[in-house]
Scaffold this motif. Structure first.
Motif, PDB file in Angstrom:
ATOM      1  N   ARG A  81       0.820  -1.206   0.000  1.00 33.32           N
ATOM      2  CA  ARG A  81       0.000   0.000   0.000  1.00 33.32           C
ATOM      3  C   ARG A  81       0.854   1.255   0.000  1.00 33.32           C
ATOM      4  NH1 ARG A  81      -3.093   2.774  -2.048  1.00 33.32           N
ATOM      5  NH2 ARG A  81      -4.343   4.228  -0.891  1.00 33.32           N
ATOM      6  N   GLU A  82       1.975   1.187   0.717  1.00 35.59           N
ATOM      7  CA  GLU A  82       2.884   2.331   0.779  1.00 35.59           C
ATOM      8  C   GLU A  82       3.425   2.674  -0.610  1.00 35.59           C
ATOM      9  OE1 GLU A  82       6.708   2.254   3.167  1.00 35.59           O
ATOM     10  OE2 GLU A  82       5.250   3.041   4.610  1.00 35.59           O
ATOM     11  N   ALA A  83       3.747   1.651  -1.404  1.00 28.21           N
ATOM     12  CA  ALA A  83       4.241   1.886  -2.764  1.00 28.21           C
ATOM     13  C   ALA A  83       3.159   2.543  -3.629  1.00 28.21           C
ATOM     14  CB  ALA A  83       4.702   0.572  -3.385  1.00 28.21           C
ATOM     15  N   LYS A  84       1.910   2.060  -3.504  1.00 29.88           N
ATOM     16  CA  LYS A  84       0.804   2.671  -4.259  1.00 29.88           C
ATOM     17  C   LYS A  84       0.566   4.101  -3.813  1.00 29.88           C
ATOM     18  CE  LYS A  84      -2.023  -1.397  -5.218  1.00 29.88           C
ATOM     19  NZ  LYS A  84      -3.335  -2.013  -4.962  1.00 29.88           N
ATOM     20  N   ALA A  85       0.600   4.334  -2.514  1.00 30.70           N
ATOM     21  CA  ALA A  85       0.364   5.672  -1.983  1.00 30.70           C
ATOM     22  C   ALA A  85       1.444   6.636  -2.450  1.00 30.70           C
ATOM     23  CB  ALA A  85       0.303   5.639  -0.461  1.00 30.70           C
ATOM     24  N   LYS A  86       2.692   6.195  -2.427  1.00 30.97           N
ATOM     25  CA  LYS A  86       3.791   7.062  -2.868  1.00 30.97           C
ATOM     26  C   LYS A  86       3.622   7.444  -4.330  1.00 30.97           C
ATOM     27  CE  LYS A  86       8.761   7.630  -3.093  1.00 30.97           C
ATOM     28  NZ  LYS A  86       8.575   9.006  -3.390  1.00 30.97           N
ATOM     29  N   ALA A  87       3.266   6.469  -5.173  1.00 32.33           N
ATOM     30  CA  ALA A  87       3.068   6.757  -6.599  1.00 32.33           C
ATOM     31  C   ALA A  87       1.938   7.763  -6.797  1.00 32.33           C
ATOM     32  CB  ALA A  87       2.773   5.467  -7.355  1.00 32.33           C
ATOM     33  N   ALA A  88       0.843   7.599  -6.063  1.00 31.28           N
ATOM     34  CA  ALA A  88      -0.293   8.516  -6.199  1.00 31.28           C
ATOM     35  C   ALA A  88       0.060   9.902  -5.682  1.00 31.28           C
ATOM     36  CB  ALA A  88      -1.502   7.963  -5.444  1.00 31.28           C
ATOM     37  N   ILE A  89       0.765   9.975  -4.554  1.00 35.75           N
ATOM     38  CA  ILE A  89       1.145  11.275  -3.996  1.00 35.75           C
ATOM     39  C   ILE A  89       2.150  11.965  -4.904  1.00 35.75           C
ATOM     40  CG2 ILE A  89       2.321  12.394  -2.058  1.00 35.75           C
ATOM     41  CD1 ILE A  89       0.957  10.255  -0.255  1.00 35.75           C
ATOM     42  N   ASP A  90       3.082  11.194  -5.477  1.00 31.45           N
ATOM     43  CA  ASP A  90       4.032  11.767  -6.440  1.00 31.45           C
ATOM     44  C   ASP A  90       3.289  12.356  -7.637  1.00 31.45           C
ATOM     45  OD1 ASP A  90       6.372  11.330  -5.063  1.00 31.45           O
ATOM     46  OD2 ASP A  90       6.850   9.451  -6.091  1.00 31.45           O
ATOM     47  N   LYS A  91       2.244  11.660  -8.094  1.00 34.26           N
ATOM     48  CA  LYS A  91       1.455  12.142  -9.237  1.00 34.26           C
ATOM     49  C   LYS A  91       0.785  13.470  -8.905  1.00 34.26           C
ATOM     50  CE  LYS A  91      -2.697  10.908 -11.771  1.00 34.26           C
ATOM     51  NZ  LYS A  91      -3.799   9.953 -11.799  1.00 34.26           N
ATOM     52  N   VAL A  92       0.212  13.557  -7.716  1.00 33.05           N
ATOM     53  CA  VAL A  92      -0.498  14.776  -7.318  1.00 33.05           C
ATOM     54  C   VAL A  92       0.481  15.914  -7.052  1.00 33.05           C
ATOM     55  CG1 VAL A  92      -1.930  15.797  -5.511  1.00 33.05           C
ATOM     56  CG2 VAL A  92      -2.502  13.560  -6.430  1.00 33.05           C
ATOM     57  N   LEU A  93       1.597  15.629  -6.406  1.00 32.65           N
ATOM     58  CA  LEU A  93       2.556  16.670  -6.028  1.00 32.65           C
ATOM     59  C   LEU A  93       3.671  16.876  -7.050  1.00 32.65           C
ATOM     60  CD1 LEU A  93       2.994  15.866  -2.227  1.00 32.65           C
ATOM     61  CD2 LEU A  93       1.494  17.555  -3.291  1.00 32.65           C
ATOM     62  N   GLY A  94       3.608  16.161  -8.152  1.00 35.43           N
ATOM     63  CA  GLY A  94       4.638  16.313  -9.173  1.00 35.43           C
ATOM     64  C   GLY A  94       5.989  15.765  -8.735  1.00 35.43           C
ATOM     65  N   GLY A  95       5.986  14.657  -8.008  1.00 36.06           N
ATOM     66  CA  GLY A  95       7.226  14.002  -7.602  1.00 36.06           C
ATOM     67  C   GLY A  95       7.846  14.545  -6.342  1.00 36.06           C
ATOM     68  N   ALA A  96       7.123  15.335  -5.577  1.00 34.76           N
ATOM     69  CA  ALA A  96       7.695  15.974  -4.389  1.00 34.76           C
ATOM     70  C   ALA A  96       7.276  15.307  -3.084  1.00 34.76           C
ATOM     71  CB  ALA A  96       7.287  17.442  -4.364  1.00 34.76           C
ATOM     72  N   SER A  97       6.989  13.996  -3.117  1.00 36.55           N
ATOM     73  CA  SER A  97       6.511  13.351  -1.891  1.00 36.55           C
ATOM     74  C   SER A  97       7.634  12.942  -0.952  1.00 36.55           C
ATOM     75  CB  SER A  97       5.665  12.122  -2.232  1.00 36.55           C
ATOM     76  OG  SER A  97       6.476  11.099  -2.768  1.00 36.55           O
ATOM     77  N   GLY A  98       8.865  13.084  -1.364  1.00 42.94           N
ATOM     78  CA  GLY A  98       9.984  12.738  -0.490  1.00 42.94           C
ATOM     79  C   GLY A  98      10.574  11.393  -0.830  1.00 42.94           C
ATOM     80  N   ASP A  99      11.478  10.940   0.022  1.00 40.50           N
ATOM     81  CA  ASP A  99      12.144   9.672  -0.227  1.00 40.50           C
ATOM     82  C   ASP A  99      11.256   8.491   0.169  1.00 40.50           C
ATOM     83  OD1 ASP A  99      12.237   9.743   2.513  1.00 40.50           O
ATOM     84  OD2 ASP A  99      14.394   9.947   2.666  1.00 40.50           O
ATOM     85  N   ASP A 100      11.716   7.297  -0.183  1.00 42.08           N
ATOM     86  CA  ASP A 100      10.912   6.094   0.060  1.00 42.08           C
ATOM     87  C   ASP A 100      10.694   5.804   1.536  1.00 42.08           C
ATOM     88  OD1 ASP A 100      10.606   5.679  -2.619  1.00 42.08           O
ATOM     89  OD2 ASP A 100      12.253   4.251  -2.795  1.00 42.08           O
ATOM     90  N   GLU A 101      11.626   6.201   2.386  1.00 34.26           N
ATOM     91  CA  GLU A 101      11.502   5.912   3.803  1.00 34.26           C
ATOM     92  C   GLU A 101      10.468   6.790   4.498  1.00 34.26           C
ATOM     93  OE1 GLU A 101      14.985   5.594   6.189  1.00 34.26           O
ATOM     94  OE2 GLU A 101      16.140   4.757   4.543  1.00 34.26           O
ATOM     95  N   HIS A 102      10.118   7.905   3.902  1.00 35.20           N
ATOM     96  CA  HIS A 102       9.241   8.864   4.568  1.00 35.20           C
ATOM     97  C   HIS A 102       7.977   9.157   3.768  1.00 35.20           C
ATOM     98  CE1 HIS A 102      13.297   9.617   6.239  1.00 35.20           C
ATOM     99  NE2 HIS A 102      12.602   9.593   7.365  1.00 35.20           N
ATOM    100  N   THR A 103       7.383   8.123   3.223  1.00 35.36           N
ATOM    101  CA  THR A 103       6.128   8.309   2.508  1.00 35.36           C
ATOM    102  C   THR A 103       5.056   8.716   3.511  1.00 35.36           C
ATOM    103  OG1 THR A 103       6.724   6.615   0.901  1.00 35.36           O
ATOM    104  CG2 THR A 103       4.400   7.182   1.058  1.00 35.36           C
ATOM    105  N   PRO A 104       4.381   9.816   3.259  1.00 36.41           N
ATOM    106  CA  PRO A 104       3.355  10.245   4.218  1.00 36.41           C
ATOM    107  C   PRO A 104       2.186   9.261   4.263  1.00 36.41           C
ATOM    108  CG  PRO A 104       3.424  11.711   2.318  1.00 36.41           C
ATOM    109  CD  PRO A 104       4.504  10.723   2.140  1.00 36.41           C
TER     110      PRO A 104
END
Length: 100
Positions: free
Chosen positions: A45-68
């Protein structure tokens, strides 16, 4: 009569304790299995969430260890609250942030 009840209770107590101990072991095994399953789900789920947040924020979601981690809480009891909540969930789904 009192002696019979005491004897009956005394005879049943070891059996009850064995059943309780066996149940505790089975329960612990179930908890361990559930925790492993939850961890597997969380990582996927974290991988899916990071991809979706990156899409919304234009890749500014941070590193893999700190996915919101994001939660959506809705409240209210009337039509306006319900429509607002449905609109919010629809917007999350359209942005790819809600996939369930």
């Amino acid at each position: 009569m009192g002696a019979v009840c005491s004897a009956g209770t005394g005879d049943q107590a070891p059996t009850a304790k064995r059943k309780q101990a066996a149940g505790a072991t089975a329960s612990n095994d179930a908890w361990v299995a559930a925790a492993k399953s939850d961890e597997t789900f969380r990582k996927a789920r974290e991988a899916k969430a990071k991809a979706a947040i990156d899409k919304v924020l234009g890749g500014a979601s941070g590193d893999d260890e700190h996915t919101p981690r994001v939660a959506a809480l809705l409240s209210g009891g009337g039509w306006r609250a319900m429509m607002s909540g449905v609109g919010f969930l629809d917007g999350l789904a359209a942005a790819g942030l809600l996939d369930c």
